[in-house]
Design a protein around this motif. Sequence first.
Motif, mmCIF file in Angstrom:
data_model
loop_
_atom_site.group_PDB
_atom_site.id
_atom_site.type_symbol
_atom_site.label_atom_id
_atom_site.label_comp_id
_atom_site.label_asym_id
_atom_site.label_seq_id
_atom_site.Cartn_x
_atom_site.Cartn_y
_atom_site.Cartn_z
ATOM 1 N N ARG A 1 0.841 -1.206 0.000
ATOM 2 C CA ARG A 1 0.000 0.000 0.000
ATOM 3 C C ARG A 1 0.873 1.253 0.000
ATOM 4 N NH1 ARG A 1 -2.325 1.214 4.242
ATOM 5 N NH2 ARG A 1 -1.451 -0.286 5.718
ATOM 6 N N PHE A 2 1.992 1.181 0.675
ATOM 7 C CA PHE A 2 2.897 2.324 0.756
ATOM 8 C C PHE A 2 3.837 2.375 -0.447
ATOM 9 C CE2 PHE A 2 1.720 1.562 5.182
ATOM 10 C CZ PHE A 2 1.512 2.842 5.676
ATOM 11 N N LEU A 3 4.387 1.211 -0.822
ATOM 12 C CA LEU A 3 5.425 1.155 -1.857
ATOM 13 C C LEU A 3 5.072 0.074 -2.886
ATOM 14 C CD1 LEU A 3 8.501 1.235 0.561
ATOM 15 C CD2 LEU A 3 7.404 3.200 -0.535
ATOM 16 N N PRO A 4 4.107 0.331 -3.755
ATOM 17 C CA PRO A 4 3.628 -0.714 -4.669
ATOM 18 C C PRO A 4 4.641 -1.168 -5.713
ATOM 19 C CG PRO A 4 2.654 1.409 -5.214
ATOM 20 C CD PRO A 4 3.346 1.589 -3.898
ATOM 21 N N ASN A 5 5.713 -0.380 -5.946
ATOM 22 C CA ASN A 5 6.715 -0.781 -6.931
ATOM 23 C C ASN A 5 7.880 -1.555 -6.324
ATOM 24 O OD1 ASN A 5 5.270 0.653 -8.939
ATOM 25 N ND2 ASN A 5 6.312 2.550 -8.385
ATOM 26 N N ALA A 6 7.932 -1.647 -5.005
ATOM 27 C CA ALA A 6 9.083 -2.266 -4.325
ATOM 28 C C ALA A 6 8.769 -3.700 -3.927
ATOM 29 C CB ALA A 6 9.470 -1.442 -3.097
ATOM 30 N N THR A 7 8.451 -4.527 -4.906
ATOM 31 C CA THR A 7 8.053 -5.900 -4.602
ATOM 32 C C THR A 7 9.132 -6.923 -4.933
ATOM 33 O OG1 THR A 7 7.002 -6.082 -6.770
ATOM 34 C CG2 THR A 7 5.608 -5.383 -4.932
ATOM 35 N N ASP A 8 10.175 -6.515 -5.640
ATOM 36 C CA ASP A 8 11.226 -7.453 -6.019
ATOM 37 C C ASP A 8 12.451 -7.267 -5.126
ATOM 38 O OD1 ASP A 8 11.786 -4.942 -6.904
ATOM 39 O OD2 ASP A 8 12.540 -5.538 -8.877
ATOM 40 N N LEU A 9 13.494 -8.047 -5.381
ATOM 41 C CA LEU A 9 14.727 -7.926 -4.611
ATOM 42 C C LEU A 9 15.417 -6.598 -4.904
ATOM 43 C CD1 LEU A 9 16.250 -11.487 -5.118
ATOM 44 C CD2 LEU A 9 15.606 -10.503 -2.910
ATOM 45 N N PRO A 10 16.054 -5.994 -3.901
ATOM 46 C CA PRO A 10 16.856 -4.798 -4.172
ATOM 47 C C PRO A 10 17.955 -5.111 -5.179
ATOM 48 C CG PRO A 10 16.505 -5.070 -1.814
ATOM 49 C CD PRO A 10 16.013 -6.321 -2.468
ATOM 50 N N GLU A 11 18.293 -4.151 -6.011
ATOM 51 C CA GLU A 11 19.253 -4.362 -7.083
ATOM 52 C C GLU A 11 20.613 -4.815 -6.558
ATOM 53 O OE1 GLU A 11 21.261 -1.865 -10.807
ATOM 54 O OE2 GLU A 11 19.663 -0.986 -9.602
ATOM 55 N N MET A 12 21.034 -4.317 -5.389
ATOM 56 C CA MET A 12 22.359 -4.644 -4.869
ATOM 57 C C MET A 12 22.500 -6.113 -4.489
ATOM 58 S SD MET A 12 23.841 -1.486 -2.605
ATOM 59 C CE MET A 12 22.475 -1.312 -1.467
ATOM 60 N N THR A 13 21.388 -6.819 -4.330
ATOM 61 C CA THR A 13 21.443 -8.215 -3.906
ATOM 62 C C THR A 13 22.278 -9.058 -4.859
ATOM 63 O OG1 THR A 13 19.227 -7.996 -2.950
ATOM 64 C CG2 THR A 13 20.060 -10.228 -3.282
ATOM 65 N N ARG A 14 22.123 -8.802 -6.138
ATOM 66 C CA ARG A 14 22.789 -9.617 -7.159
ATOM 67 C C ARG A 14 24.304 -9.625 -6.978
ATOM 68 N NH1 ARG A 14 21.085 -6.976 -10.959
ATOM 69 N NH2 ARG A 14 22.873 -5.648 -11.367
ATOM 70 N N ASP A 15 24.897 -8.508 -6.639
ATOM 71 C CA ASP A 15 26.350 -8.392 -6.558
ATOM 72 C C ASP A 15 26.906 -8.701 -5.178
ATOM 73 O OD1 ASP A 15 26.465 -7.516 -9.244
ATOM 74 O OD2 ASP A 15 25.974 -5.467 -8.625
ATOM 75 N N LEU A 16 26.052 -8.763 -4.162
ATOM 76 C CA LEU A 16 26.554 -8.882 -2.792
ATOM 77 C C LEU A 16 26.207 -10.191 -2.099
ATOM 78 C CD1 LEU A 16 25.726 -5.269 -1.501
ATOM 79 C CD2 LEU A 16 27.952 -6.146 -2.205
ATOM 80 N N SER A 17 25.403 -11.043 -2.721
ATOM 81 C CA SER A 17 24.952 -12.254 -2.037
ATOM 82 C C SER A 17 26.120 -13.187 -1.716
ATOM 83 C CB SER A 17 23.922 -12.988 -2.898
ATOM 84 O OG SER A 17 24.486 -13.377 -4.142
ATOM 85 N N VAL A 18 25.998 -13.904 -0.598
ATOM 86 C CA VAL A 18 27.039 -14.819 -0.121
ATOM 87 C C VAL A 18 26.414 -16.172 0.205
ATOM 88 C CG1 VAL A 18 28.436 -12.935 0.812
ATOM 89 C CG2 VAL A 18 26.774 -14.084 2.288
ATOM 90 N N ARG A 19 27.256 -17.177 0.333
ATOM 91 C CA ARG A 19 26.799 -18.512 0.698
ATOM 92 C C ARG A 19 27.645 -19.039 1.853
ATOM 93 N NH1 ARG A 19 25.994 -21.740 -5.076
ATOM 94 N NH2 ARG A 19 24.375 -20.356 -5.941
ATOM 95 N N PRO A 20 27.050 -19.841 2.731
ATOM 96 C CA PRO A 20 27.823 -20.403 3.845
ATOM 97 C C PRO A 20 28.656 -21.596 3.405
ATOM 98 C CG PRO A 20 25.573 -21.173 3.957
ATOM 99 C CD PRO A 20 25.618 -20.189 2.811
#
Length: 311
Positions: free
Chosen positions: A215-234
């Motif tokens: 209701r507040f941010l109807p366009n912010a439904t996907d992952l933030p753009e920075m996720t692609r370059d910063l994601s890590v794995r254990p």
Amino acid sequence: MTDPMISGHPDNQTSPVEAAILSTVAYRDCFRCAISLAEMHRFLHGHACTIQELQEALDRTELCQGRLETDGSYYWLKGRRENLTHRQNSETRLQARLKQAQDVARILCNMPHVRMVGLSGALAARNSTAGDDLDFFCITDQGKMWRARAWVVCVRVLDSKTKKLGVCPNYFVSTAALHMEKHTLYIANELALMVPLFGEDIYHEMRAQNLWTNRFLPNATDLPEMTRDLSVRPNRGVKTALEALMNSPIGTWFERFESTRKMRRLNAPGFHDTPHSAFTHERTGQRIFTGEAIEKAWRTRVDTLINGEEK
């Protein structure tokens, strides 16, 4: 969204899309920061559209009837060019700090029963200043939050005595407490800003349990753009071994010991300088009035911009 603070009004001929744009830029102005077109689209208040439609609206209205300024990359309220300088300074130090946050996340994601590590705060908003902490939002397994928190806090303590990066894991919830109790623009922005460095599946589950943010941010439904370059794995071997230890009777005892000790201390009357929500088995407490000052400042700006009033 029905909040009249971001609606157009017949008396000043501000269209709904202009009102949404002005409201969004005014909110970022509360943090002294200019905003890019992509960010304006993601965090646009209460108005669903494509980024192309947003650009067309900016062009058609000549930057909302002259109430905004731009350098071609960023936008800010007219007369607030210092926000551009602040943003440019933040971008200068951004990559080094993001690399540090990613390195810390590589450690945190190996901690037992940690299911999501989210980068939050000023760095996630690309609005950090020198000396800002590396803020992290951590989600853990149900019934195991306090033992997981203890491991993460050890990382913070070690950092404070060695590299001094400002590691600050400031909020913990378990998978049983993903729904946010307060439904405000500030909380919606914090959720949409958060960058899941580890645990995208849990991030999606948290967003699914907080659909009120649309209701507040109807366009912010996907992952933030920075996720692609910063994601890590254990390291699966390390994480599996640590969780085996924490799933033992020792770990069960430690959960009971740590939760009892911490909740008694952190929920004690007078422990906090400001009112806090309760610390529970599945959620750490937070300041009750978090974000209220920001929302008050935002509403004052919107009144002036859209209604021609100043409160």
